[in-house]
Scaffold this active site. Sequence first.
Site, PDB file in Angstrom:
ATOM      1  N   GLU A  62       0.812  -1.217   0.000  1.00  0.00           N
ATOM      2  CA  GLU A  62       0.000   0.000   0.000  1.00  0.00           C
ATOM      3  C   GLU A  62       0.841   1.262   0.000  1.00  0.00           C
ATOM      4  O   GLU A  62       0.507   2.255  -0.659  1.00  0.00           O
ATOM      5  CB  GLU A  62      -0.951  -0.009   1.199  1.00  0.00           C
ATOM      6  CG  GLU A  62      -2.134  -0.937   1.067  1.00  0.00           C
ATOM      7  CD  GLU A  62      -1.810  -2.386   1.371  1.00  0.00           C
ATOM      8  OE1 GLU A  62      -2.700  -3.236   1.202  1.00  0.00           O
ATOM      9  OE2 GLU A  62      -0.655  -2.661   1.785  1.00  0.00           O
ATOM     10  N   HIS A 129     -10.317  -6.347   9.557  1.00  0.00           N
ATOM     11  CA  HIS A 129     -11.052  -6.116   8.311  1.00  0.00           C
ATOM     12  C   HIS A 129     -12.371  -5.391   8.568  1.00  0.00           C
ATOM     13  O   HIS A 129     -13.294  -5.473   7.752  1.00  0.00           O
ATOM     14  CB  HIS A 129     -11.337  -7.437   7.590  1.00  0.00           C
ATOM     15  CG  HIS A 129     -10.122  -8.125   7.061  1.00  0.00           C
ATOM     16  ND1 HIS A 129      -9.243  -8.798   7.873  1.00  0.00           N
ATOM     17  CD2 HIS A 129      -9.624  -8.245   5.803  1.00  0.00           C
ATOM     18  CE1 HIS A 129      -8.262  -9.309   7.142  1.00  0.00           C
ATOM     19  NE2 HIS A 129      -8.473  -8.979   5.881  1.00  0.00           N
TER      20      HIS A 129
END
Length: 326
Positions: A62, A129
């Site tokens: 990322e 998540h």
Amino acid sequence: MPTETVSYIEAIGEALRSEMDANPDIFLIGEDVGQFGGAFKATKGFLDRFGPRRVVDAPIAESGFTGLACGAALMGLRPVVEFQFADFISCAFDQIINNCSRHHYRTGNPIPVTFRAPFGARLRAGPTHSQSVEAYFGHVPGLKIVTPATPQDAAGLLISAIRDNNPVLYLESKYLYRRLEAPAPLSLDPVPIGSAKVVREGTQVSLLTYSVGVHQGLEAAEVLAGDGISVEVVDLRTLVPLDIATIAASVNKTSRAVVLHEDARRLGYGAEIAATVQEECFWRLDGPVVRVAGKNTPIPTSPALEDAAVPQLPEIIAALRQVATA
């Protein structure tokens, strides 16, 4: 014949596809956005339509692909970065905070990057998540934050985010992806960033909320209406910049306010909203601003524990009833 509809996630894909059709400077980058069609299939078919130069499957890095996008924006392109889950955005914190968000302040140059981040709980996905990240980034000057609650706003706010010359964090609700539908066709007109919306008129208490909270608030307001309690529901839509005028107008009318969000209560974005209400509406308030928020805990995987960690309808109804009748 059944009426054709567009889901929340389809609205995101439709808006992104429309903008990419119209502007060749827009490209998409992220993990699995191309061949796989996105972790939640928002970009299914994009690779065939736009090719690998504009739909870029990135490694699991990322920080790297976010930095690449920021650099591309400095060179005149308009990248859209997709994080598979908002939880993973922390890996790119340095690029977003220290580079992208502060660049215009340092140079005066535009840096049009859109960060798409699926956020929130209620999918039994566990603590890594299911996070809500708005409070982390709401503190950062130079970064706009939008939180659409409906398919139409999901489309319109994404279009506005892509066209904006500032970096925009676009927080899309995983929980709402396939639970919400709107009649087709959707309008592809931009929804202005910084504009809240009163989605239910009321007279006794203002519920200030966003994303999933809007739908919980509308359900709670409907229940309380049966008891003669009138709740006004305000969908903030944008967290930065916050539409203070719409918030103040609602609270000045009702003289009471409840703030609702799914993120943890401690230092959550609701604290900013509550402080703003206190500053703007103090002399019209008939009682303290009340926050209904998630617990100060990581999101559990267990269904029962996850339900206990985030606001549920009975808790919201109880808070609204207490504030409205105090």
